[in-house]
Design an enzyme around this catalytic site. Structure first.
Site, PDB file in Angstrom:
ATOM      1  N   GLU A 143      36.318  43.723  39.398  1.00 21.37           N
ATOM      2  CA  GLU A 143      35.115  43.061  39.895  1.00 21.37           C
ATOM      3  C   GLU A 143      34.919  43.411  41.366  1.00 21.37           C
ATOM      4  O   GLU A 143      33.958  44.087  41.726  1.00 21.37           O
ATOM      5  CB  GLU A 143      35.184  41.544  39.725  1.00 21.37           C
ATOM      6  CG  GLU A 143      33.882  40.873  40.188  1.00 21.37           C
ATOM      7  CD  GLU A 143      33.880  39.363  40.093  1.00 21.37           C
ATOM      8  OE1 GLU A 143      32.811  38.795  39.780  1.00 21.37           O
ATOM      9  OE2 GLU A 143      34.925  38.746  40.359  1.00 21.37           O
ATOM     10  N   HIS A 154      38.283  28.881  35.042  1.00 18.17           N
ATOM     11  CA  HIS A 154      39.332  28.399  35.940  1.00 18.17           C
ATOM     12  C   HIS A 154      39.310  26.871  36.017  1.00 18.17           C
ATOM     13  O   HIS A 154      38.244  26.242  35.977  1.00 18.17           O
ATOM     14  CB  HIS A 154      39.155  28.997  37.329  1.00 18.17           C
ATOM     15  CG  HIS A 154      39.407  30.467  37.388  1.00 18.17           C
ATOM     16  ND1 HIS A 154      40.664  30.993  37.528  1.00 18.17           N
ATOM     17  CD2 HIS A 154      38.560  31.515  37.280  1.00 18.17           C
ATOM     18  CE1 HIS A 154      40.587  32.314  37.531  1.00 18.17           C
ATOM     19  NE2 HIS A 154      39.315  32.654  37.378  1.00 18.17           N
TER      20      HIS A 154
END
Length: 355
Positions: free
Chosen positions: A207, A20
Site C-alpha cells: 500500500e 483492525h
C-alpha cells in the site's frame, strides 16, 4: 431505472478479512470511552469526514497520532469486549458471515495484566459475539513493524497456543504499521513460528510501498494473504508471482484514498487486479478513521468501478474462500451468495407472472 434493479449489498453473504481492533470502533463508542476516561479527543475523530492525509511520512504520522488517541481511550476489559461485540454486530448487519479481526495484544496488555490475558479476553469476546450475532469471529494476532522483531516472536508463540478453526481462536499472524519502517527479513523467524503452528500468514504490504517491498514480503514472510497488495498492479511479473502462489489480496479502497496512495476512488486498481485474475477480498481496514465500513467498499466497486451483481458476488466468494472460516460456515456462505445472485433483482418483474 438501473438503480431499481440493484440487489441489496447488505444481504450479500461475505467475509471480512481486514479489520483492525481499535479502528473498528463506532464513533459513538469512542466518544463514550473518551468521556468515561476524561480524555479530550482530537476534532478529526469527532467529525463525520473521512481522514485525508498526503502519502508519505507526514501523512502517516497524522494517521498514527489519531489512531493512538483512539486507542488511549480503551481502558478496561469491558471496553475491549465492547469493541469486539460491536464489530461483530456491525458486520452481521452488513451480511458478513465471517469476521477476522486483527489485534496487537501488546497495546492492551497494561490494562489487563499482560499480553496473554489481553488476547484471551478478545478470544472469549469473539466466541460470545459469534453466538450472539451469528457472524463467526476469528482473530489475527499482529505484530508491529515499530517494535523489535523479538517481540514478534513472542507474539507468534502466544498466537500458536490459541490456534484453531472455530470462533474465538487465532487463525492468522500479521505484521502491521508503517511499511517503510523495520527490516522485513528480521520478522521472518516470527512468521516461521506461526506457519509451523498452522496459522495463516497475513502481513501488510503493497500500500505505502511498491513492488520492490512487496517482493521482500513475499520472499521473507511467505504470505497466504496480503494486507492491501494493491501496488502489485505496478509490476505485472510480480502480480503473476502473487497469483501463482495463491496469495489473496485484502483490498481496502477507503484506506488507499484516505492515506493518499490514490487521489480518488476511481484510481484504486480494483478492476485491474480482478481482471488480471487476482483473488481479492474487500475490507474496511479502519472505519473509525476512514469513514466507511465493508458494504461501502462493495458499493464503491459497484458505482465507481462498474462491477455488476455477478462480479460483486464473485468478490464475495473470493473473500469467503480466502478466509479461515470453518468448512461449515464456508459452505453456508457460498450457498448464500448463489442464492443472493439467483434471486430476482428488485424491479425486474421476473417474479410477477399473475395467476
Amino acid at each position: 431505472m438501473r438503480d431499481a434493479m440493484l440487489r441489496d449489498l447488505r444481504t450479500l453473504p461475505k467475509a471480512h478479512l481486514h479489520l483492525h481492533f481499535t479502528g473498528s470502533m463506532r464513533q459513538s463508542t469512542l466518544e463514550d470511552l473518551a468521556q468515561n476516561a476524561g480524555v479530550r479527543l482530537p476534532p478529526a475523530l469527532l467529525d463525520s469526514d473521512p481522514l485525508r492525509v498526503p502519502a508519505g511520512a507526514r501523512g502517516w504520522f497524522r494517521f498514527q497520532r489519531l489512531y493512538d488517541a483512539a486507542r488511549a481511550c480503551v481502558r478496561s476489559e469491558a471496553d475491549m469486549r465492547r469493541i469486539v461485540f460491536e464489530a461483530a454486530e456491525d458486520d452481521a448487519g452488513e451480511g458478513s458471515g465471517r469476521l477476522e479481526i486483527q489485534i496487537d495484544p501488546t497495546s492492551y496488555a497494561p490494562l489487563v495484566g499482560g499480553i496473554t490475558p489481553a488476547l484471551e479476553i478478545v478470544l472469549d469476546a469473539a466466541r460470545l459475539a459469534t453466538e450472539a450475532f451469528g457472524t463467526e469471529v476469528g482473530v489475527i494476532v499482529a505484530s508491529s513493524r515499530m517494535r523489535h522483531p523479538l517481540e514478534a516472536r513472542t507474539l507468534a508463540r502466544l498466537a500458536a497456543q490459541h490456534v484453531g478453526e472455530g470462533p474465538g481462536t487465532v487463525i492468522g499472524f500479521g505484521l502491521s504499521n508503517d511499511e517503510r519502517r523495520g527490516d522485513t527479513s528480521a520478522f521472518a523467524a516470527a512468521f516461521a513460528i506461526a506457519r509451523r503452528a498452522g496459522l495463516a500468514s497475513v502481513p501488510h504490504g503493497g500500500e505505502l510501498l511498491g513492488p520492490a517491498h512487496l517482493g521482500e514480503v513475499l520472499g521473507h514472510l511467505a504470505p497466504d494473504r496480503l494486507g492491501h497488495g494493491v501496488r502489485a498492479v505496478e509490476d505485472p511479473a510480480l502480480l503473476e508471482r502473487i497469483m501463482a502462489a495463491g496469495v489473496a489480496l485484502e483490498v481496502n479502497p477507503a484506506s488507499n484514498v484516505s492515506l493518499g496512495v490514490y487521489a480518488q476512488d476511481a484510481l484504486v486498481p480494483l478492476r485491474a487486479l480482478v481482471d488480471a485474475g487476482a483473488v481479492v477480498a474487500l475490507g474496511a481496514d479502519d472505519p473509525l478513521l476512514f469513514g466507511s465500513r465493508l458494504v461501502a467498499q462493495y458499493e464503491t466497486a459497484r458505482t465507481v468501478h462498474g462491477f455488476d451483481d455477478a462480479a460483486l458476488a464473485d468478490l464475495a466468494r473470493s473473500s469467503i474462500r480466502a478466509s479461515r472460516a470453518s468448512s461449515t460456515t464456508r459452505a453456508r456462505l457460498l450457498t448464500g451468495v448463489d442464492a443472493w445472485l439467483a434471486a430476482p433483482a428488485p424491479g425486474d418483474g421476473s417474479g410477477d407472472h399473475g395467476v
